[in-house]
Design a protein around this motif. Sequence first.
Motif, PDB file in Angstrom:
ATOM      1  N   LEU A  44       0.841  -1.194   0.000  1.00 12.30           N
ATOM      2  CA  LEU A  44       0.000   0.000   0.000  1.00 12.30           C
ATOM      3  C   LEU A  44       0.875   1.243   0.000  1.00 12.30           C
ATOM      4  O   LEU A  44       1.711   1.425   0.876  1.00 12.30           O
ATOM      5  CB  LEU A  44      -0.921   0.032   1.228  1.00 12.30           C
ATOM      6  N   VAL A  45       0.656   2.110  -0.981  1.00 18.98           N
ATOM      7  CA  VAL A  45       1.382   3.372  -1.014  1.00 18.98           C
ATOM      8  C   VAL A  45       0.797   4.316   0.033  1.00 18.98           C
ATOM      9  O   VAL A  45       1.501   5.083   0.668  1.00 18.98           O
ATOM     10  CB  VAL A  45       1.318   3.998  -2.427  1.00 18.98           C
ATOM     11  N   PHE A  46      -0.520   4.250   0.220  1.00 18.68           N
ATOM     12  CA  PHE A  46      -1.213   5.079   1.199  1.00 18.68           C
ATOM     13  C   PHE A  46      -1.872   4.168   2.236  1.00 18.68           C
ATOM     14  O   PHE A  46      -3.061   3.872   2.151  1.00 18.68           O
ATOM     15  CB  PHE A  46      -2.267   5.963   0.524  1.00 18.68           C
ATOM     16  N   PRO A  47      -1.093   3.685   3.226  1.00 14.78           N
ATOM     17  CA  PRO A  47      -1.679   2.800   4.234  1.00 14.78           C
ATOM     18  C   PRO A  47      -2.624   3.586   5.151  1.00 14.78           C
ATOM     19  O   PRO A  47      -2.554   4.815   5.225  1.00 14.78           O
ATOM     20  CB  PRO A  47      -0.454   2.292   5.005  1.00 14.78           C
ATOM     21  N   PRO A  48      -3.519   2.878   5.853  1.00 11.80           N
ATOM     22  CA  PRO A  48      -4.435   3.578   6.768  1.00 11.80           C
ATOM     23  C   PRO A  48      -3.657   4.218   7.904  1.00 11.80           C
ATOM     24  O   PRO A  48      -2.623   3.710   8.327  1.00 11.80           O
ATOM     25  CB  PRO A  48      -5.359   2.470   7.266  1.00 11.80           C
ATOM     26  N   SER A  49      -4.141   5.356   8.391  1.00  5.29           N
ATOM     27  CA  SER A  49      -3.442   6.045   9.478  1.00  5.29           C
ATOM     28  C   SER A  49      -3.628   5.327  10.811  1.00  5.29           C
ATOM     29  O   SER A  49      -2.836   5.484  11.720  1.00  5.29           O
ATOM     30  CB  SER A  49      -3.905   7.501   9.591  1.00  5.29           C
ATOM     31  N   ARG A  50      -4.686   4.522  10.916  1.00  5.59           N
ATOM     32  CA  ARG A  50      -4.877   3.721  12.123  1.00  5.59           C
ATOM     33  C   ARG A  50      -5.625   2.442  11.736  1.00  5.59           C
ATOM     34  O   ARG A  50      -6.439   2.427  10.812  1.00  5.59           O
ATOM     35  CB  ARG A  50      -5.627   4.499  13.201  1.00  5.59           C
ATOM     36  N   GLY A  51      -5.280   1.369  12.428  1.00  5.06           N
ATOM     37  CA  GLY A  51      -5.924   0.092  12.155  1.00  5.06           C
ATOM     38  C   GLY A  51      -5.347  -0.612  10.944  1.00  5.06           C
ATOM     39  O   GLY A  51      -4.351  -0.190  10.370  1.00  5.06           O
ATOM     40  N   ASP A  52      -5.994  -1.697  10.578  1.00  2.00           N
ATOM     41  CA  ASP A  52      -5.572  -2.497   9.442  1.00  2.00           C
ATOM     42  C   ASP A  52      -6.506  -2.246   8.265  1.00  2.00           C
ATOM     43  O   ASP A  52      -7.495  -1.542   8.371  1.00  2.00           O
ATOM     44  CB  ASP A  52      -5.594  -3.989   9.806  1.00  2.00           C
ATOM     45  N   GLY A  53      -6.201  -2.873   7.161  1.00  2.00           N
ATOM     46  CA  GLY A  53      -7.052  -2.748   5.974  1.00  2.00           C
ATOM     47  C   GLY A  53      -6.523  -1.689   5.037  1.00  2.00           C
ATOM     48  O   GLY A  53      -5.328  -1.436   4.963  1.00  2.00           O
ATOM     49  N   THR A  54      -7.436  -1.078   4.328  1.00  2.00           N
ATOM     50  CA  THR A  54      -7.053  -0.037   3.376  1.00  2.00           C
ATOM     51  C   THR A  54      -7.471   1.325   3.903  1.00  2.00           C
ATOM     52  O   THR A  54      -8.351   1.444   4.756  1.00  2.00           O
ATOM     53  CB  THR A  54      -7.710  -0.276   1.998  1.00  2.00           C
ATOM     54  N   MET A  55      -6.841   2.336   3.369  1.00  2.00           N
ATOM     55  CA  MET A  55      -7.120   3.700   3.770  1.00  2.00           C
ATOM     56  C   MET A  55      -8.449   4.154   3.179  1.00  2.00           C
ATOM     57  O   MET A  55      -8.774   3.815   2.058  1.00  2.00           O
ATOM     58  CB  MET A  55      -5.999   4.615   3.269  1.00  2.00           C
ATOM     59  N   SER A  56      -9.221   4.886   3.948  1.00  2.00           N
ATOM     60  CA  SER A  56     -10.428   5.518   3.428  1.00  2.00           C
ATOM     61  C   SER A  56     -10.235   7.026   3.531  1.00  2.00           C
ATOM     62  O   SER A  56      -9.352   7.503   4.234  1.00  2.00           O
ATOM     63  CB  SER A  56     -11.667   5.073   4.211  1.00  2.00           C
ATOM     64  N   GLY A  57     -11.006   7.768   2.814  1.00  2.00           N
ATOM     65  CA  GLY A  57     -10.898   9.223   2.883  1.00  2.00           C
ATOM     66  C   GLY A  57      -9.749   9.791   2.086  1.00  2.00           C
ATOM     67  O   GLY A  57      -9.064  10.712   2.546  1.00  2.00           O
ATOM     68  N   PHE A  58      -9.519   9.248   0.885  1.00  4.32           N
ATOM     69  CA  PHE A  58      -8.388   9.721   0.085  1.00  4.32           C
ATOM     70  C   PHE A  58      -8.500  11.209  -0.221  1.00  4.32           C
ATOM     71  O   PHE A  58      -7.489  11.907  -0.239  1.00  4.32           O
ATOM     72  CB  PHE A  58      -8.265   8.922  -1.219  1.00  4.32           C
ATOM     73  N   ALA A  59      -9.712  11.724  -0.450  1.00  2.00           N
ATOM     74  CA  ALA A  59      -9.869  13.146  -0.784  1.00  2.00           C
ATOM     75  C   ALA A  59      -9.300  14.025   0.335  1.00  2.00           C
ATOM     76  O   ALA A  59      -8.593  15.005   0.073  1.00  2.00           O
ATOM     77  CB  ALA A  59     -11.330  13.479  -1.057  1.00  2.00           C
TER      78      ALA A  59
END
Length: 153
Positions: A44-59
């Motif tokens: 992931l180039v943009f990992p989530p800021s907290r927790g696991d999975g993928t990042m949400s809120g790219f905008a």
Amino acid sequence: MDLARRTARLGDMKTGASTRPLPHAACAVLTAQQALTGGKVDGLVFPPSRGDGTMSGFAGFMARIVNLADLPPEITAHVLRQSFASVAADLELSEVTIASLIGHKGGGITRRYIHSADTVLLAAADKVAGEVAWQMGEAPPEGQVVQLTPRGA
């Protein structure tokens, strides 16, 4: 990411999976990012800021990057993608090459058999990235990663 082959494999696009060529400048940034995370990016180039999975809120994430870079607030990822394509056109790259660089489908059945970026596409990606850096009054980037702090921190 396959930095040795200078490609990114995007699996969940609206037109299906896609392989994109990466210019040397992007590979340098990704290498620097791996160094900051101890060699672990988990794909992931943009990992989530907290927790696991993928990042949400790219905008919102993109808006923070734009703010840190002192760019006008109307700059979005889509605007940058369009600008990249425009610079490529100004450099007189073919429409087929530009479409391949930015992931537009088309160009016939041959594309079904292409799974990595060829030398022409890699050179085109470097050419466009270098021109963008030059137009911004900079030397081509060597790969700088800026650590973002969580909101409210």
